[in-house]
Scaffold this motif. Structure first.
Motif, PDB file in Angstrom:
ATOM      1  N   LEU A   1      47.119 -14.301  45.500  1.00 45.07           N
ATOM      2  CA  LEU A   1      47.787 -12.841  45.329  1.00 45.07           C
ATOM      3  C   LEU A   1      48.851 -12.237  46.180  1.00 45.07           C
ATOM      4  O   LEU A   1      49.737 -11.964  45.655  1.00 45.07           O
ATOM      5  CB  LEU A   1      46.594 -11.641  45.099  1.00 45.07           C
ATOM      6  N   THR A   2      48.433 -12.852  47.573  1.00 42.70           N
ATOM      7  CA  THR A   2      49.935 -12.594  48.262  1.00 42.70           C
ATOM      8  C   THR A   2      51.365 -12.443  47.568  1.00 42.70           C
ATOM      9  O   THR A   2      52.305 -11.757  48.022  1.00 42.70           O
ATOM     10  CB  THR A   2      49.508 -11.791  49.515  1.00 42.70           C
ATOM     11  N   ARG A   3      51.090 -14.042  48.003  1.00 40.27           N
ATOM     12  CA  ARG A   3      52.134 -14.758  48.331  1.00 40.27           C
ATOM     13  C   ARG A   3      53.053 -14.300  46.054  1.00 40.27           C
ATOM     14  O   ARG A   3      54.360 -14.270  46.162  1.00 40.27           O
ATOM     15  CB  ARG A   3      52.153 -15.757  47.999  1.00 40.27           C
ATOM     16  N   LEU A   4      51.915 -14.390  44.996  1.00 44.04           N
ATOM     17  CA  LEU A   4      52.969 -13.857  44.236  1.00 44.04           C
ATOM     18  C   LEU A   4      53.527 -11.964  44.298  1.00 44.04           C
ATOM     19  O   LEU A   4      54.215 -11.895  43.126  1.00 44.04           O
ATOM     20  CB  LEU A   4      51.540 -13.676  42.747  1.00 44.04           C
ATOM     21  N   LYS A   5      52.034 -11.793  44.824  1.00 42.61           N
ATOM     22  CA  LYS A   5      53.435 -10.266  44.781  1.00 42.61           C
ATOM     23  C   LYS A   5      54.594 -10.314  45.192  1.00 42.61           C
ATOM     24  O   LYS A   5      55.469  -9.130  44.868  1.00 42.61           O
ATOM     25  CB  LYS A   5      52.028  -8.978  45.396  1.00 42.61           C
ATOM     26  N   ASN A   6      55.022 -10.555  46.760  1.00 40.99           N
ATOM     27  CA  ASN A   6      55.614 -10.839  47.731  1.00 40.99           C
ATOM     28  C   ASN A   6      56.712 -11.507  46.583  1.00 40.99           C
ATOM     29  O   ASN A   6      58.322 -11.526  47.002  1.00 40.99           O
ATOM     30  CB  ASN A   6      55.334 -11.548  48.876  1.00 40.99           C
ATOM     31  N   ALA A   7      56.610 -12.519  45.369  1.00 40.29           N
ATOM     32  CA  ALA A   7      57.877 -12.776  45.068  1.00 40.29           C
ATOM     33  C   ALA A   7      58.266 -12.388  43.530  1.00 40.29           C
ATOM     34  O   ALA A   7      58.718 -12.512  43.147  1.00 40.29           O
ATOM     35  CB  ALA A   7      57.235 -14.204  44.280  1.00 40.29           C
ATOM     36  N   GLY A   8      56.957 -10.904  43.697  1.00 38.82           N
ATOM     37  CA  GLY A   8      58.064  -9.996  42.317  1.00 38.82           C
ATOM     38  C   GLY A   8      56.866 -10.416  41.380  1.00 38.82           C
ATOM     39  O   GLY A   8      57.956  -9.319  40.963  1.00 38.82           O
ATOM     40  N   LEU A   9      56.201 -11.159  41.120  1.00 38.42           N
ATOM     41  CA  LEU A   9      55.554 -11.400  40.112  1.00 38.42           C
ATOM     42  C   LEU A   9      54.250 -10.836  39.950  1.00 38.42           C
ATOM     43  O   LEU A   9      53.847 -10.324  38.030  1.00 38.42           O
ATOM     44  CB  LEU A   9      54.750 -12.846  40.112  1.00 38.42           C
ATOM     45  N   LEU A  10      53.379  -9.590  40.600  1.00 37.80           N
ATOM     46  CA  LEU A  10      52.220  -9.144  40.617  1.00 37.80           C
ATOM     47  C   LEU A  10      53.007  -7.904  40.920  1.00 37.80           C
ATOM     48  O   LEU A  10      53.417  -7.646  42.347  1.00 37.80           O
ATOM     49  CB  LEU A  10      51.472  -9.497  41.226  1.00 37.80           C
ATOM     50  N   ASP A  11      52.304  -6.956  41.061  1.00 41.11           N
ATOM     51  CA  ASP A  11      51.862  -5.226  41.563  1.00 41.11           C
ATOM     52  C   ASP A  11      50.696  -4.944  41.128  1.00 41.11           C
ATOM     53  O   ASP A  11      49.687  -5.664  40.258  1.00 41.11           O
ATOM     54  CB  ASP A  11      52.936  -4.338  41.002  1.00 41.11           C
ATOM     55  N   TYR A  12      50.208  -4.147  42.319  1.00 42.08           N
ATOM     56  CA  TYR A  12      48.336  -3.262  42.424  1.00 42.08           C
ATOM     57  C   TYR A  12      48.718  -1.946  42.721  1.00 42.08           C
ATOM     58  O   TYR A  12      49.923  -1.115  42.781  1.00 42.08           O
ATOM     59  CB  TYR A  12      48.173  -4.502  43.209  1.00 42.08           C
ATOM     60  N   LYS A  13      48.265  -1.777  42.020  1.00 43.60           N
ATOM     61  CA  LYS A  13      47.541  -0.022  42.876  1.00 43.60           C
ATOM     62  C   LYS A  13      46.391   0.111  43.207  1.00 43.60           C
ATOM     63  O   LYS A  13      45.297  -0.943  42.811  1.00 43.60           O
ATOM     64  CB  LYS A  13      47.721   0.799  41.069  1.00 43.60           C
ATOM     65  N   TRP A  14      45.444   1.267  43.882  1.00 40.98           N
ATOM     66  CA  TRP A  14      44.655   1.628  44.277  1.00 40.98           C
ATOM     67  C   TRP A  14      43.786   2.332  43.040  1.00 40.98           C
ATOM     68  O   TRP A  14      44.493   3.008  42.471  1.00 40.98           O
ATOM     69  CB  TRP A  14      44.664   1.724  45.572  1.00 40.98           C
ATOM     70  N   VAL A  15      42.703   2.461  43.023  1.00 42.79           N
ATOM     71  CA  VAL A  15      41.931   3.145  41.460  1.00 42.79           C
ATOM     72  C   VAL A  15      40.584   3.133  43.338  1.00 42.79           C
ATOM     73  O   VAL A  15      39.405   2.925  44.006  1.00 42.79           O
ATOM     74  CB  VAL A  15      41.148   1.958  41.412  1.00 42.79           C
ATOM     75  N   GLU A  16      40.038   4.849  43.165  1.00 45.07           N
ATOM     76  CA  GLU A  16      38.922   5.371  43.536  1.00 45.07           C
ATOM     77  C   GLU A  16      37.773   4.429  43.100  1.00 45.07           C
ATOM     78  O   GLU A  16      38.035   3.937  41.877  1.00 45.07           O
ATOM     79  CB  GLU A  16      39.150   6.390  43.878  1.00 45.07           C
TER      80      GLU A  16
ATOM     81  N   PRO B   1      38.293   2.157  47.781  1.00 37.43           N
ATOM     82  CA  PRO B   1      39.023   1.807  46.949  1.00 37.43           C
ATOM     83  C   PRO B   1      39.282   0.389  46.361  1.00 37.43           C
ATOM     84  O   PRO B   1      39.096  -0.258  47.165  1.00 37.43           O
ATOM     85  CB  PRO B   1      40.318   2.656  46.997  1.00 37.43           C
ATOM     86  N   ARG B   2      40.032  -0.110  45.158  1.00 42.16           N
ATOM     87  CA  ARG B   2      39.851  -1.123  44.918  1.00 42.16           C
ATOM     88  C   ARG B   2      41.369  -1.316  44.257  1.00 42.16           C
ATOM     89  O   ARG B   2      41.910  -0.033  43.794  1.00 42.16           O
ATOM     90  CB  ARG B   2      38.539  -1.562  43.590  1.00 42.16           C
ATOM     91  N   LYS B   3      41.551  -2.534  44.527  1.00 42.65           N
ATOM     92  CA  LYS B   3      43.766  -3.217  44.475  1.00 42.65           C
ATOM     93  C   LYS B   3      42.940  -3.505  43.037  1.00 42.65           C
ATOM     94  O   LYS B   3      42.583  -4.598  43.036  1.00 42.65           O
ATOM     95  CB  LYS B   3      43.537  -3.887  45.401  1.00 42.65           C
ATOM     96  N   TYR B   4      44.001  -3.216  41.940  1.00 42.85           N
ATOM     97  CA  TYR B   4      44.083  -3.718  40.884  1.00 42.85           C
ATOM     98  C   TYR B   4      45.443  -3.911  40.501  1.00 42.85           C
ATOM     99  O   TYR B   4      45.978  -3.768  40.786  1.00 42.85           O
ATOM    100  CB  TYR B   4      43.436  -2.674  39.440  1.00 42.85           C
ATOM    101  N   TYR B   5      45.135  -5.843  40.261  1.00 40.74           N
ATOM    102  CA  TYR B   5      46.596  -6.327  39.650  1.00 40.74           C
ATOM    103  C   TYR B   5      47.390  -6.104  38.579  1.00 40.74           C
ATOM    104  O   TYR B   5      46.450  -6.505  37.431  1.00 40.74           O
ATOM    105  CB  TYR B   5      46.555  -7.546  40.238  1.00 40.74           C
ATOM    106  N   VAL B   6      48.227  -6.428  38.241  1.00 38.36           N
ATOM    107  CA  VAL B   6      49.496  -6.347  37.303  1.00 38.36           C
ATOM    108  C   VAL B   6      49.973  -7.143  37.239  1.00 38.36           C
ATOM    109  O   VAL B   6      50.615  -7.060  37.955  1.00 38.36           O
ATOM    110  CB  VAL B   6      49.775  -5.193  36.180  1.00 38.36           C
ATOM    111  N   LEU B   7      50.877  -7.850  36.407  1.00 40.02           N
ATOM    112  CA  LEU B   7      52.188  -8.742  35.874  1.00 40.02           C
ATOM    113  C   LEU B   7      53.173  -7.725  36.299  1.00 40.02           C
ATOM    114  O   LEU B   7      53.056  -6.815  35.324  1.00 40.02           O
ATOM    115  CB  LEU B   7      51.744  -9.844  34.805  1.00 40.02           C
ATOM    116  N   THR B   8      54.158  -7.975  36.683  1.00 42.07           N
ATOM    117  CA  THR B   8      55.991  -7.064  36.903  1.00 42.07           C
ATOM    118  C   THR B   8      56.209  -8.290  35.112  1.00 42.07           C
ATOM    119  O   THR B   8      55.814  -9.308  34.573  1.00 42.07           O
ATOM    120  CB  THR B   8      56.921  -7.227  38.577  1.00 42.07           C
TER     121      THR B   8
END
Length: 109
Positions: free
Chosen positions: A53-68, A74-81
């Motif tokens: 997941l970190t590698r995909l995020k660093n490649a610009g394929l994913l983003d995430y947001k923190w949700v309480e 808090p939890r990290k929720y992933y989405v595609l860019t």
């Protein structure tokens, strides 16, 4: 050559595609991704998911947001860019072609 090694290599080859496909359905928490991969018998080792997941995020394929969370930290929720969506579509085309080719070979007697 051990059969287990061959099976692991086959799973690794499609793991990135499966993760992106799962995330493409909408915002998702990492443990939900892991649960689906385990249920589908694609992955059984938790330690594999987070670096990927970190590698995909660093490649610009994913983003995430923190949700309480009401039940803990808090939890990290992933989405595609947008780039991730394009990448997934290209992988999907490749998967369709490869799957068709393999099925042709398997069905020939």
């Amino acid at each position: 050559m051990k059969i287990e090694n061959a099976k692991v290599q086959m799973r690794k080859g499609i793991l990135e595609y499966c993760i992106l496909r799962i995330i493409s359905r909408g915002e998702i928490y990492a443990s939900e991704i892991l649960d689906e991969l385990i249920e589908a018998k694609i992955m059984v080792v938790e330690g594999t998911l987070y670096p990927l997941l970190t590698r995909l995020k660093n490649a610009g394929l994913l983003d995430y947001k923190w949700v309480e969370s009401a039940s803990g930290p808090p939890r990290k929720y992933y989405v595609l860019t947008d780039t991730g969506q394009e990448f997934l579509e290209a992988l999907g085309d490749t998967w369709d072609s490869l799957s068709s080719s393999v099925n042709t070979i398997i069905s020939n007697k």
